[in-house]
Motif scaffolding. Sequence first.
Motif, PDB file in Angstrom:
ATOM      1  N   GLU A   8      26.749  59.426  40.064  1.00  0.00           N
ATOM      2  CA  GLU A   8      27.384  60.649  39.578  1.00  0.00           C
ATOM      3  C   GLU A   8      27.638  61.623  40.721  1.00  0.00           C
ATOM      4  OE1 GLU A   8      26.504  64.490  36.738  1.00  0.00           O
ATOM      5  OE2 GLU A   8      25.892  62.498  36.009  1.00  0.00           O
ATOM      6  N   VAL A  12      32.752  64.232  35.510  1.00  0.00           N
ATOM      7  CA  VAL A  12      31.957  63.111  35.016  1.00  0.00           C
ATOM      8  C   VAL A  12      31.363  63.427  33.649  1.00  0.00           C
ATOM      9  CG1 VAL A  12      29.981  61.602  35.498  1.00  0.00           C
ATOM     10  CG2 VAL A  12      31.369  62.496  37.384  1.00  0.00           C
ATOM     11  N   ARG A  17      28.568  62.288  30.731  1.00  0.00           N
ATOM     12  CA  ARG A  17      27.281  61.607  30.651  1.00  0.00           C
ATOM     13  C   ARG A  17      27.038  61.062  29.248  1.00  0.00           C
ATOM     14  NH1 ARG A  17      23.810  66.460  33.561  1.00  0.00           N
ATOM     15  NH2 ARG A  17      24.549  66.093  35.712  1.00  0.00           N
TER      16      ARG A  17
END
Length: 350
Positions: A108, A118, A120
């Motif tokens: 990441e 990004v 999650r």
Amino acid sequence: MHKSTEPDLRHHGDSEVRGMGAELTDLAVNVRSGTPPQWLRERIADSLGTLAAYPDGRAARRAVAERHGLPEERVLLTSGAAEAFVLLARAVPARRPVVVHPQFTEPEAALRDAGHSVERVLLDAADGFRFDPRAVPGDADLVIVGNPTNPTSVLHPATTLATLARPGRTLVVDEAFMDAVPGERESLAARTDLPGLVVLRSLTKTWGLAGLRVGYVLASPGTVARLERAQPLWPVSSPALAAAEACSTPEALAEAEEAARGISVDRAHLQARLAEFEQITVCGPAAGPFLLIRLEGAAAVRSRLRGLGFAVRRGDTFPGLGPDYLRLAVRDRTVTDRFVAALEKALADG
């Protein structure tokens, strides 16, 4: 001023022991103790006579390919698995990258450094950190997951991970600890039928080569070529190439398998000793060379353990975990018993 609670993605186990040297017994770093073995030290030392020449990775690449039963064009040698994450972040186009957490934080961090936003997917401790592929958005075009996963030590079924593969998606499976699993069960390293599959391997953990930096990527020839174009020239040193070649022989693989079986026995002993403490929960089932534990006041316990001569890895820098988690590297029974005595004192002093 508001203090950010975002995990420090750049914190790693070596930070727990840096500057202390032999003063601490290291349970924070997941490198197998007693490594590298003497025969590997000698192979690396023998390579020093070639340092005047530029590195030639052909023999090492061929050895790694043969080790996995793959053609050479599906192999890319890297300066550790960490370099591979940087290459993927820079060279693989992604509109919606997803990282499955808790896991190693460098993927990441590398994606964010390359300008990606990004997402999650957080696995649930109540479910044993098991992975449900339905949690991954269908239009995610880059998915990164560890197997077995650092820090949870959970080994996900290969069949489950394989369902994530599809045209138009890059599926990255970080298998840095797979050679610590007896039989390397659940590995996808030899699969060539899954579209977009990228498997990462590291020689750091089992062979004690953290300071040498050597790993590799297994992927389609097209992906390998794309990543290779993003590398600097001569990215892997001659000593590291010698190590990669040496660690790919049948004899080395047999030694790694024996070590993996020994780790399983030592891990079971650590689990049994930790079960003596009612305030500690061991996450699992565990398959890697480390355990994730949960206990109230873990930060204070970690500090007291340091004062008693033991370094353990904090868990709050992993997305999806929090301040009540610690990661413990598996060591032999003698070290474990010493650690448990220190842990008992650290808990009693709280």
